[in-house]
Design a protein around this motif. Structure first.
Motif, mmCIF file in Angstrom:
data_model
loop_
_atom_site.group_PDB
_atom_site.id
_atom_site.type_symbol
_atom_site.label_atom_id
_atom_site.label_comp_id
_atom_site.label_asym_id
_atom_site.label_seq_id
_atom_site.Cartn_x
_atom_site.Cartn_y
_atom_site.Cartn_z
ATOM 1 N N LEU A 194 -17.385 -16.767 -142.050
ATOM 2 C CA LEU A 194 -16.202 -17.215 -141.844
ATOM 3 C C LEU A 194 -15.768 -15.523 -141.719
ATOM 4 N N SER A 195 -16.215 -14.270 -141.575
ATOM 5 C CA SER A 195 -16.487 -13.179 -141.714
ATOM 6 C C SER A 195 -15.309 -13.043 -140.097
ATOM 7 N N ARG A 196 -17.111 -13.150 -140.097
ATOM 8 C CA ARG A 196 -17.004 -13.175 -138.240
ATOM 9 C C ARG A 196 -16.033 -13.968 -137.952
ATOM 10 N N LEU A 197 -15.947 -15.286 -137.805
ATOM 11 C CA LEU A 197 -14.622 -16.406 -137.190
ATOM 12 C C LEU A 197 -13.443 -15.125 -137.692
ATOM 13 N N LEU A 198 -12.860 -14.972 -139.121
ATOM 14 C CA LEU A 198 -11.597 -13.997 -139.347
ATOM 15 C C LEU A 198 -11.625 -12.832 -138.600
ATOM 16 N N CYS A 199 -12.863 -12.318 -138.380
ATOM 17 C CA CYS A 199 -12.172 -10.510 -137.284
ATOM 18 C C CYS A 199 -12.562 -11.046 -135.879
ATOM 19 N N CYS A 200 -12.689 -12.201 -135.585
ATOM 20 C CA CYS A 200 -12.971 -12.970 -133.863
ATOM 21 C C CYS A 200 -11.514 -12.973 -133.957
ATOM 22 N N SER A 201 -10.778 -13.663 -135.206
ATOM 23 C CA SER A 201 -9.674 -14.175 -134.766
ATOM 24 C C SER A 201 -8.167 -13.353 -134.472
ATOM 25 N N HIS A 202 -8.760 -12.515 -135.208
ATOM 26 C CA HIS A 202 -8.103 -10.757 -135.122
ATOM 27 C C HIS A 202 -8.149 -9.614 -133.679
ATOM 28 N N GLY A 203 -9.654 -10.627 -132.814
ATOM 29 C CA GLY A 203 -9.092 -9.772 -131.822
ATOM 30 C C GLY A 203 -10.271 -8.465 -132.349
ATOM 31 N N GLU A 204 -11.303 -8.810 -133.122
ATOM 32 C CA GLU A 204 -11.871 -7.392 -133.800
ATOM 33 C C GLU A 204 -13.360 -7.872 -133.705
ATOM 34 N N GLY A 205 -14.024 -7.051 -133.183
ATOM 35 C CA GLY A 205 -15.949 -7.562 -132.844
ATOM 36 C C GLY A 205 -16.486 -6.542 -133.916
ATOM 37 N N GLU A 206 -15.825 -5.709 -134.980
ATOM 38 C CA GLU A 206 -16.822 -5.629 -135.956
ATOM 39 C C GLU A 206 -16.333 -5.522 -137.185
ATOM 40 N N LEU A 207 -16.917 -5.542 -138.705
ATOM 41 C CA LEU A 207 -16.489 -6.145 -139.357
ATOM 42 C C LEU A 207 -15.925 -4.848 -139.769
ATOM 43 N N SER A 208 -14.656 -5.101 -140.626
ATOM 44 C CA SER A 208 -14.596 -4.150 -142.080
ATOM 45 C C SER A 208 -14.448 -4.888 -142.848
ATOM 46 N N LEU A 209 -14.447 -4.126 -144.249
ATOM 47 C CA LEU A 209 -14.032 -4.239 -145.255
ATOM 48 C C LEU A 209 -12.971 -5.081 -146.333
ATOM 49 N N ASP A 210 -11.896 -4.962 -144.961
ATOM 50 C CA ASP A 210 -10.604 -4.652 -145.672
ATOM 51 C C ASP A 210 -10.942 -6.694 -144.976
ATOM 52 N N ARG A 211 -11.161 -6.511 -144.222
ATOM 53 C CA ARG A 211 -11.498 -8.363 -143.486
ATOM 54 C C ARG A 211 -12.287 -8.929 -144.401
ATOM 55 N N TRP A 212 -13.271 -8.402 -144.590
ATOM 56 C CA TRP A 212 -14.460 -9.264 -146.225
ATOM 57 C C TRP A 212 -13.622 -9.461 -146.784
ATOM 58 N N ARG A 213 -12.683 -8.414 -147.231
ATOM 59 C CA ARG A 213 -11.859 -9.135 -148.782
ATOM 60 C C ARG A 213 -10.924 -9.954 -148.939
ATOM 61 N N GLN A 214 -10.454 -10.051 -147.462
ATOM 62 C CA GLN A 214 -9.250 -10.945 -147.363
ATOM 63 C C GLN A 214 -10.128 -12.227 -147.012
ATOM 64 N N MET A 215 -11.264 -12.524 -146.458
ATOM 65 C CA MET A 215 -11.877 -14.078 -146.051
ATOM 66 C C MET A 215 -12.701 -14.080 -147.568
ATOM 67 N N LEU A 216 -12.794 -13.188 -148.783
ATOM 68 C CA LEU A 216 -13.622 -13.982 -150.049
ATOM 69 C C LEU A 216 -11.803 -14.270 -150.822
ATOM 70 N N SER A 217 -10.486 -13.401 -150.505
ATOM 71 C CA SER A 217 -9.392 -13.813 -151.194
ATOM 72 C C SER A 217 -9.025 -15.363 -150.954
ATOM 73 N N MET A 218 -9.359 -15.355 -149.565
ATOM 74 C CA MET A 218 -9.408 -16.780 -148.650
ATOM 75 C C MET A 218 -10.094 -18.021 -149.214
ATOM 76 N N GLU A 219 -10.766 -17.929 -149.611
ATOM 77 C CA GLU A 219 -12.154 -18.694 -149.721
ATOM 78 C C GLU A 219 -11.945 -19.510 -151.132
ATOM 79 N N ALA A 220 -11.339 -18.062 -152.149
ATOM 80 C CA ALA A 220 -11.176 -18.223 -153.321
ATOM 81 C C ALA A 220 -9.719 -18.796 -153.713
ATOM 82 N N GLU A 221 -8.928 -18.936 -152.836
ATOM 83 C CA GLU A 221 -8.049 -20.068 -152.394
ATOM 84 C C GLU A 221 -8.258 -21.285 -152.234
#
Length: 277
Positions: free
Chosen positions: A243-270
């Motif tokens: 999911l973190s890979r797909l979230l980054c790709c959906s934002h046009g980003e080819g590298e995982l960042s700490l902000d995207r990782w935390r965003q994914m965890l927040s989405m999963e919690a919701e």
């Protein structure tokens, strides 16, 4: 529903990644790995048609399959060899990247025949391994597929795949407008440059992705801490990474960042919070 929309977008840019085989006779060969299907729950029988219509304006190919007992029993949905020829018009024989929308709300009381059960089995094989079985009468041969799969259902899907992701749909408050309310079955209209949206999805789906070395230790720490407090296992970690890979790709980003990782965890919690309610 902004959360559900994010998951739909992530699955639109998903693809079955290739993995090289280890050693032995298959060394050097590559196999496709499955991506989890998206199960949108809490919907009525009009939802899948609306979803299909919206996606059809964004991607080249969308196949909508109502899972009706009669249709499942009528004929094989997978390729079958007949009179020395393989049927080339099987409904599950799709081009790479074609989006498959399965409508479970169409299923009514009835009995599945052997054909119907095999059709459901073929769908589950696609969900589990991104492969479609070909029936050659005396043996079966599985061919790789690459299909983002969406399942619309009232409750959790009866189909079992490789860690399918359930997102219960909720209705968020819309801003007050003087115009007439839009029916949920009205034609979907997009504002802006639809061609740009299509190019964006195509490029995001083919984007290369990497995890920077300096982030690996942080991810490992988060996973260890999560496993102490919650029911978290290896399947959970695999889903988070995907999911973190797909979230980054959906934002046009080819590298995982700490902000995207935390965003994914927040989405999963919701998302999990909705399921537990």
């Amino acid at each position: 529903d902004a959360l559900a929309a994010e998951y739909v977008l992530m699955h639109l840019v998903s693809r079955a990644p290739l993995r090289s085989q280890g050693g032995g006779a298959t060394a050097g060969q590559e196999t496709q790995l499955p991506t989890p299907s998206l199960n949108i729950t809490g919907v009525d029988d009009s939802f899948s048609a609306v979803l299909r219509e919206a996606l059809s304006q964004l991607v080249p190919s969308v196949v909508h399959l109502p899972l009706e007992i009669e249709a499942l029993n009528r004929k094989p949905w997978y390729p079958v060899k007949v009179n020395e020829r393989v049927n080339g018009s099987a409904v599950l024989q799709l081009p790479a990247g074609a989006v498959l929308v399965l409508d479970e709300t169409a299923m009514r009381t009835g009995e599945l025949t052997e054909t119907g059960l095999k059709n459901l089995g073929a769908i589950q094989t696609m969900m589990q391994s991104q492969k479609l079985p070909y029936d050659f009468q005396f043996y079966q041969l599985e061919q790789p597929t690459d299909q983002p799969i969406f399942i619309a259902s009232a409750g959790r899907t009866m189909l079992k795949g490789a860690g399918e992701i359930q997102v219960p749909l909720t209705k968020e408050k819309a801003p007050i407008s003087s115009s007439s309310p839009v029916s949920p079955v009205s034609p979907v209209a997009f504002e802006g440059d639809i061609e740009a949206a299509r190019r964006y999805l195509a490029e995001a789906r083919s984007m290369a992705f990497s995890i920077p070395k300096e982030l690996v230790k942080h991810l490992e720490h988060d996973m260890i801490e999560a496993s102490k407090d919650r029911d978290v296992n290896a399947e959970t970690f695999h889903r988070w990474m995907n999911l973190s890979r797909l979230l980054c790709c959906s934002h046009g980003e080819g590298e995982l960042s700490l902000d995207r990782w935390r965003q994914m965890l927040s989405m999963e919690a919701e998302r999990l919070g909705r399921i537990s309610r």
